[in-house]
Design a protein around this motif. Structure first.
Motif, PDB file in Angstrom:
ATOM      1  N   THR A   1       0.817  -1.209   0.000  1.00 22.86           N
ATOM      2  CA  THR A   1       0.000   0.000   0.000  1.00 22.86           C
ATOM      3  C   THR A   1       0.857   1.267   0.000  1.00 22.86           C
ATOM      4  OG1 THR A   1      -0.083   0.042   2.411  1.00 22.86           O
ATOM      5  CG2 THR A   1      -1.805  -1.220   1.273  1.00 22.86           C
ATOM      6  N   ASP A   2       0.216   2.400  -0.241  1.00 27.20           N
ATOM      7  CA  ASP A   2       0.934   3.681  -0.264  1.00 27.20           C
ATOM      8  C   ASP A   2       1.658   3.973   1.054  1.00 27.20           C
ATOM      9  OD1 ASP A   2       0.210   4.123  -2.875  1.00 27.20           O
ATOM     10  OD2 ASP A   2      -1.464   5.458  -2.400  1.00 27.20           O
ATOM     11  N   PRO A   3       1.035   3.774   2.229  1.00 30.13           N
ATOM     12  CA  PRO A   3       1.770   4.019   3.481  1.00 30.13           C
ATOM     13  C   PRO A   3       3.004   3.131   3.626  1.00 30.13           C
ATOM     14  CG  PRO A   3      -0.587   3.940   3.911  1.00 30.13           C
ATOM     15  CD  PRO A   3      -0.391   3.479   2.491  1.00 30.13           C
TER      16      PRO A   3
ATOM     17  N   ILE B   1       4.836   1.995   1.167  1.00 29.96           N
ATOM     18  CA  ILE B   1       5.842   2.523   0.243  1.00 29.96           C
ATOM     19  C   ILE B   1       6.492   3.776   0.816  1.00 29.96           C
ATOM     20  CG2 ILE B   1       6.203   3.538  -2.040  1.00 29.96           C
ATOM     21  CD1 ILE B   1       3.864   1.747  -3.006  1.00 29.96           C
ATOM     22  N   LYS B   2       5.689   4.657   1.405  1.00 32.32           N
ATOM     23  CA  LYS B   2       6.223   5.886   1.995  1.00 32.32           C
ATOM     24  C   LYS B   2       7.209   5.559   3.111  1.00 32.32           C
ATOM     25  CE  LYS B   2       4.814  10.243   4.147  1.00 32.32           C
ATOM     26  NZ  LYS B   2       3.657  11.080   4.592  1.00 32.32           N
ATOM     27  N   ASN B   3       6.826   4.643   3.988  1.00 31.04           N
ATOM     28  CA  ASN B   3       7.716   4.257   5.079  1.00 31.04           C
ATOM     29  C   ASN B   3       8.969   3.560   4.554  1.00 31.04           C
ATOM     30  OD1 ASN B   3       5.972   5.274   7.021  1.00 31.04           O
ATOM     31  ND2 ASN B   3       4.916   3.319   7.327  1.00 31.04           N
TER      32      ASN B   3
ATOM     33  N   THR C   1      10.409   3.931   1.616  1.00 31.56           N
ATOM     34  CA  THR C   1      11.296   4.883   0.942  1.00 31.56           C
ATOM     35  C   THR C   1      12.176   5.608   1.952  1.00 31.56           C
ATOM     36  OG1 THR C   1       9.673   5.194  -0.842  1.00 31.56           O
ATOM     37  CG2 THR C   1      11.375   6.875  -0.598  1.00 31.56           C
ATOM     38  N   ALA C   2      11.563   6.039   3.047  1.00 29.74           N
ATOM     39  CA  ALA C   2      12.332   6.719   4.097  1.00 29.74           C
ATOM     40  C   ALA C   2      13.328   5.757   4.735  1.00 29.74           C
ATOM     41  CB  ALA C   2      11.383   7.288   5.151  1.00 29.74           C
TER      42      ALA C   2
ATOM     43  N   SER D   1      16.361   5.162   2.438  1.00 30.37           N
ATOM     44  CA  SER D   1      17.291   6.286   2.439  1.00 30.37           C
ATOM     45  C   SER D   1      18.188   6.247   3.669  1.00 30.37           C
ATOM     46  CB  SER D   1      16.502   7.599   2.406  1.00 30.37           C
ATOM     47  OG  SER D   1      17.376   8.710   2.361  1.00 30.37           O
TER      48      SER D   1
ATOM     49  N   THR E   1      13.404   7.497  -4.537  1.00 29.69           N
ATOM     50  CA  THR E   1      12.045   7.835  -4.926  1.00 29.69           C
ATOM     51  C   THR E   1      11.328   6.555  -5.326  1.00 29.69           C
ATOM     52  OG1 THR E   1      10.697   9.318  -6.308  1.00 29.69           O
ATOM     53  CG2 THR E   1      12.603   8.270  -7.362  1.00 29.69           C
ATOM     54  N   SER E   2      10.077   6.666  -5.748  1.00 32.36           N
ATOM     55  CA  SER E   2       9.320   5.452  -6.073  1.00 32.36           C
ATOM     56  C   SER E   2       8.367   5.702  -7.229  1.00 32.36           C
ATOM     57  CB  SER E   2       8.525   4.965  -4.853  1.00 32.36           C
ATOM     58  OG  SER E   2       7.561   5.925  -4.464  1.00 32.36           O
TER      59      SER E   2
END
Length: 217
Positions: free
Chosen positions: A157-159, A161-163, A165-166, A169, A184-185
């Motif tokens: 899910t989007d959350p 992916i956001k987590n 990605t961070a 990094s 990035t994604s």
């Protein structure tokens, strides 16, 4: 925009990720969408390496009024981990060990996973650690979710992916403190072609950044 810009940049792109997530298909889809007329059949007829496949994509991108012709050279390794190999095939680690002396730098890493398989996403940490020896301080990482045409079966899910990605990094900075790139994604479908052109442009821009071209004023 000029059809034949004098500013030519070549970048080396390596898709990494578990087997059967679509790494080779992605490189082929990008390649076939940009090859000059008549070259697709020639490329298709070439004998492939069983270890490391090579694909080529061309693009033209304008940065602050200056056109650049960007060549993507894709180095596509196998997706089998060393612990998964039970026959004579070579693992990702085997191939990296063989070619590491001649792969001087990888400008863009496409960390690939299936949006319908959370396990392939959770293995991102493994691939970041394994690719670390051949990245450089400006290498750009793109988390590429494949099988977007199967969105109704999504597990990533989007959350998440956001987590992720961070987290990626932070992990990269720990692995290589001098790394100054970014993560990035994007999600694509090799079947329908959705977002393939957007991904190609994103990779072209990433290559320019990794090669030291200032893309923002």
């Amino acid at each position: 925009m000029s059809e034949a810009p004098n500013n030519r940049v070549t970048g080396f792109v390596m898709p990494v990720g578990n087997g059967a997530v679509g790494k080779t298909s992605l490189a082929l889809t990008l390649e076939r969408s940009t090859l000059p007329e008549g070259w697709q059949s020639v490329i298709a007829g070439l004998q492939k390496s069983q270890n490391l496949e090579f694909r080529y994509v061309t693009d033209v991108i304008e940065v602050m009024g200056t056109p650049y012709r960007v060549m993507h050279q894709y180095l596509v390794p196998p997706g089998q981990k060393s612990v998964e190999i039970t026959n004579r095939e070579r693992s990702f680690e085997d191939v990296l060990r063989i070619y590491q002396s001649i792969i001087r730098r990888v400008d863009v890493v496409l960390v690939s996973y299936k949006i319908t398989d959370l396990d392939t996403y959770n293995d991102i940490e493994y691939w970041l650690e394994k690719i670390n020896p051949i990245i450089h301080p400006k290498t750009i990482f793109i988390l590429v979710g494949t099988h977007l045409d199967m969105d109704e079966q999504r597990e990533v899910t989007d959350p998440i992916i956001k987590n992720g990605t961070a987290y990626a990094s932070g992990l990269l900075k720990n692995l290589q403190p001098e790394w100054k790139g970014h993560v990035t994604s994007m999600e694509v479908s090799n079947t329908s072609g959705e977002n393939i052109d957007r991904l190609r442009r994103l990779i072209s821009g990433a290559i320019l950044v990794a090669c030291g071209v200032q893309v923002h004023g």
